[in-house]
Design a protein around this motif. Structure first.
Motif, PDB file in Angstrom:
ATOM      1  N   PHE A   1       0.777  -1.364   0.164  1.00  0.00           N
ATOM      2  CA  PHE A   1       0.137  -0.009   0.132  1.00  0.00           C
ATOM      3  C   PHE A   1       0.968   1.199  -0.067  1.00  0.00           C
ATOM      4  N   THR A   2       0.673   2.363  -0.900  1.00  0.00           N
ATOM      5  CA  THR A   2       1.214   3.498  -0.953  1.00  0.00           C
ATOM      6  C   THR A   2      -0.246   4.419  -0.883  1.00  0.00           C
ATOM      7  N   ASP A   3       0.234   5.603  -0.431  1.00  0.00           N
ATOM      8  CA  ASP A   3      -1.006   6.804  -0.446  1.00  0.00           C
ATOM      9  C   ASP A   3      -0.454   7.968  -1.174  1.00  0.00           C
ATOM     10  N   PRO A   4      -1.407   7.972  -2.198  1.00  0.00           N
ATOM     11  CA  PRO A   4      -2.590   7.073  -2.690  1.00  0.00           C
ATOM     12  C   PRO A   4      -1.832   5.688  -3.294  1.00  0.00           C
ATOM     13  N   PRO A   5      -2.841   4.678  -3.585  1.00  0.00           N
ATOM     14  CA  PRO A   5      -2.389   3.434  -4.063  1.00  0.00           C
ATOM     15  C   PRO A   5      -1.659   3.653  -5.489  1.00  0.00           C
ATOM     16  N   SER A   6      -0.566   3.088  -5.683  1.00  0.00           N
ATOM     17  CA  SER A   6      -0.002   2.965  -6.915  1.00  0.00           C
ATOM     18  C   SER A   6       0.760   1.708  -7.449  1.00  0.00           C
ATOM     19  N   ALA A   7       0.537   0.433  -6.859  1.00  0.00           N
ATOM     20  CA  ALA A   7       1.195  -0.745  -7.108  1.00  0.00           C
ATOM     21  C   ALA A   7       0.627  -1.396  -8.707  1.00  0.00           C
TER      22      ALA A   7
ATOM     23  N   PHE B   1      -5.430  -7.705   9.114  1.00  0.00           N
ATOM     24  CA  PHE B   1      -6.046  -6.783   8.038  1.00  0.00           C
ATOM     25  C   PHE B   1      -6.689  -5.538   8.634  1.00  0.00           C
ATOM     26  N   ILE B   2      -6.764  -4.493   8.033  1.00  0.00           N
ATOM     27  CA  ILE B   2      -7.171  -3.306   8.788  1.00  0.00           C
ATOM     28  C   ILE B   2      -8.267  -2.700   7.635  1.00  0.00           C
ATOM     29  N   ASP B   3      -9.377  -2.081   8.115  1.00  0.00           N
ATOM     30  CA  ASP B   3     -10.147  -1.262   7.367  1.00  0.00           C
ATOM     31  C   ASP B   3      -9.920  -0.185   7.005  1.00  0.00           C
ATOM     32  N   ILE B   4      -9.662   0.529   5.838  1.00  0.00           N
ATOM     33  CA  ILE B   4      -9.442   1.817   5.546  1.00  0.00           C
ATOM     34  C   ILE B   4     -10.711   2.580   4.806  1.00  0.00           C
ATOM     35  N   GLU B   5     -10.525   3.700   4.643  1.00  0.00           N
ATOM     36  CA  GLU B   5     -11.408   4.413   3.882  1.00  0.00           C
ATOM     37  C   GLU B   5     -11.279   4.108   2.156  1.00  0.00           C
ATOM     38  N   PRO B   6     -12.137   3.867   1.623  1.00  0.00           N
ATOM     39  CA  PRO B   6     -12.182   3.507   0.006  1.00  0.00           C
ATOM     40  C   PRO B   6     -11.140   4.464  -0.667  1.00  0.00           C
ATOM     41  N   VAL B   7     -10.291   3.933  -1.372  1.00  0.00           N
ATOM     42  CA  VAL B   7      -9.438   4.721  -2.023  1.00  0.00           C
ATOM     43  C   VAL B   7      -8.860   4.263  -3.435  1.00  0.00           C
ATOM     44  N   PHE B   8      -8.718   4.870  -4.614  1.00  0.00           N
ATOM     45  CA  PHE B   8      -8.618   4.459  -5.814  1.00  0.00           C
ATOM     46  C   PHE B   8      -7.303   4.994  -6.394  1.00  0.00           C
ATOM     47  N   SER B   9      -6.565   4.271  -7.095  1.00  0.00           N
ATOM     48  CA  SER B   9      -5.233   4.156  -7.593  1.00  0.00           C
ATOM     49  C   SER B   9      -5.050   5.510  -8.588  1.00  0.00           C
ATOM     50  N   LEU B  10      -3.797   6.040  -8.767  1.00  0.00           N
ATOM     51  CA  LEU B  10      -3.583   7.205  -9.823  1.00  0.00           C
ATOM     52  C   LEU B  10      -2.772   6.423 -11.144  1.00  0.00           C
ATOM     53  N   TYR B  11      -2.699   4.981 -11.111  1.00  0.00           N
ATOM     54  CA  TYR B  11      -2.005   4.558 -12.441  1.00  0.00           C
ATOM     55  C   TYR B  11      -2.929   3.357 -12.701  1.00  0.00           C
ATOM     56  N   PRO B  12      -3.180   3.582 -13.987  1.00  0.00           N
ATOM     57  CA  PRO B  12      -3.580   4.964 -14.408  1.00  0.00           C
ATOM     58  C   PRO B  12      -4.603   5.717 -13.749  1.00  0.00           C
ATOM     59  N   LEU B  13      -5.136   6.807 -13.979  1.00  0.00           N
ATOM     60  CA  LEU B  13      -6.244   7.524 -13.164  1.00  0.00           C
ATOM     61  C   LEU B  13      -7.459   6.802 -13.371  1.00  0.00           C
ATOM     62  N   THR B  14      -7.926   6.312 -12.073  1.00  0.00           N
ATOM     63  CA  THR B  14      -9.181   5.669 -12.226  1.00  0.00           C
ATOM     64  C   THR B  14     -10.189   6.588 -11.257  1.00  0.00           C
ATOM     65  N   GLY B  15     -11.698   5.976 -11.364  1.00  0.00           N
ATOM     66  CA  GLY B  15     -12.391   6.354 -10.445  1.00  0.00           C
ATOM     67  C   GLY B  15     -13.810   5.318 -10.768  1.00  0.00           C
ATOM     68  N   SER B  16     -14.588   5.668  -9.757  1.00  0.00           N
ATOM     69  CA  SER B  16     -15.949   4.529  -9.687  1.00  0.00           C
ATOM     70  C   SER B  16     -16.534   4.746 -11.056  1.00  0.00           C
ATOM     71  N   LEU B  17     -17.143   3.538 -11.553  1.00  0.00           N
ATOM     72  CA  LEU B  17     -18.086   3.431 -12.362  1.00  0.00           C
ATOM     73  C   LEU B  17     -19.591   3.007 -11.842  1.00  0.00           C
ATOM     74  N   GLU B  18     -20.445   3.015 -12.523  1.00  0.00           N
ATOM     75  CA  GLU B  18     -21.645   2.429 -12.251  1.00  0.00           C
ATOM     76  C   GLU B  18     -21.258   1.034 -11.527  1.00  0.00           C
ATOM     77  N   HIS B  19     -22.078   0.726 -10.589  1.00  0.00           N
ATOM     78  CA  HIS B  19     -21.789  -0.540 -10.137  1.00  0.00           C
ATOM     79  C   HIS B  19     -22.380  -1.404 -10.915  1.00  0.00           C
ATOM     80  N   LYS B  20     -21.577  -2.750 -10.929  1.00  0.00           N
ATOM     81  CA  LYS B  20     -22.069  -4.001 -11.640  1.00  0.00           C
ATOM     82  C   LYS B  20     -22.539  -5.035 -10.889  1.00  0.00           C
TER      83      LYS B  20
END
Length: 294
Positions: free
Chosen positions: A158-164, A209-228
């Protein structure tokens, strides 16, 4: 074959892309020969019989040998190769993986990891300061190679923000029979990172395992889509020498090896060096050294 704009488009869309013939036949042969030597060099009496858990309910690791492997070629065994602390198969057939610093201590793998073709991919993905970590040879032994449950790599690195980003290189043909990869297309754009596997807060050689606030990666730039509601997996059957590029947020897994053929691969990961990589990540370099520069 070189990584190109079509591969990049596929990776951005699906979260996974295959580059056929990333390695030549001679390169595959050379790497396989070295793995064979490493397996023959494995002496069970000189290593703890640490099995690598692969079932969905046992991914928490509790062992100092595991924590000390970040710069070594340490041996981890298949769960079904050990009973009551003793091997049930030949030593060279018992190894699940060799890691997690293969890119540091093994010259052939170091050369591949730091090659111009890998650096080219990192640059196209937008990495500014790529760092290498968690490199390993995975053997997935005939008949006993365990299934790896659905997961996201950024949960564990994990990196902040995620980048793996994972580089997964087939050194044998990977099929449905011997436990090829499966992934959920587009899941890197629909499924944020919501938990981390971290070192235990007790200070013991343990993880949780610990819970964290939901976060998206930047590689490539991502974001939520309509839930499937339904997310179908897609198999990734590839020939030896192929590269599978895996987004750190994409859901992926591999099945049990029920065949009589092994499934050798080499894999390593990169993260963005300018993003915070904290002390709770399970993989830490000795003496607080920085992660390896690509």
């Amino acid at each position: 074959m070189a990584f190109n704009s079509q591969h990049l488009d596929t990776f951005a869309r699906d979260g996974c892309a295959v580059v056929n013939d990333f390695l030549s036949a001679s390169e595959v042969h050379e790497l396989r020969a070295r793995i064979h030597e490493l397996l023959l060099e494995f002496e069970p009496s000189e290593h703890p019989t640490v099995t690598f858990p692969t079932s969905a309910d046992s991914q928490v690791i509790s062992d100092q040998y595991f924590f000390d492997s970040s710069t070594k070629a340490s041996y981890f065994l298949e769960q079904h190769a050990v009973s009551n602390g003793k091997l049930t198969v030949d030593a060279c057939k018992a190894v699940n993986k060799i890691g997690h610093g293969v890119h540091i201590v093994e010259p052939l793998f170091k050369e591949l990891t730091h090659s111009d073709r890998v650096k080219h991919i990192a640059e196209l993905l937008g990495f500014q300061d790529p760092r290498v970590l968690q490199s390993m040879v995975i053997c997935k032994q005939p008949g006993i190679g365990g299934a790896v449950p659905m997961h996201q790599d950024s949960t564990f690195l994990f990196t902040d923000p995620p980048s793996a980003c994972g580089f997964w290189i087939a050194l044998e043909d990977c099929t449905l029979d011997n436990g090829c990869l499966h992934f959920v297309p587009e899941s890197h754009r629909t499924t944020p990172i919501t938990r981390r596997m971290v070192r235990s807060s007790t200070g013991e050689a343990d993880t949780e395992f610990i819970d964290i606030e939901p976060v998206f990666s930047l590689y490539p730039l991502t974001g939520s889509l309509e839930h499937k509601e339904e997310q179908n997996t897609k198999s990734v059957q590839v020939k030896a020498g192929s590269l599978v590029l895996i987004h750190g947020q994409v859901l992926h897994m591999s099945s049990h090896n029920h065949s009589q053929k092994s499934r050798w691969i080499y894999t390593f990961h990169i993260v963005e060096g300018s993003h915070a990589y904290d002390q709770r990540n399970w993989l830490q370099m000795p003496n607080n050294a920085p992660l390896t520069t690509l």
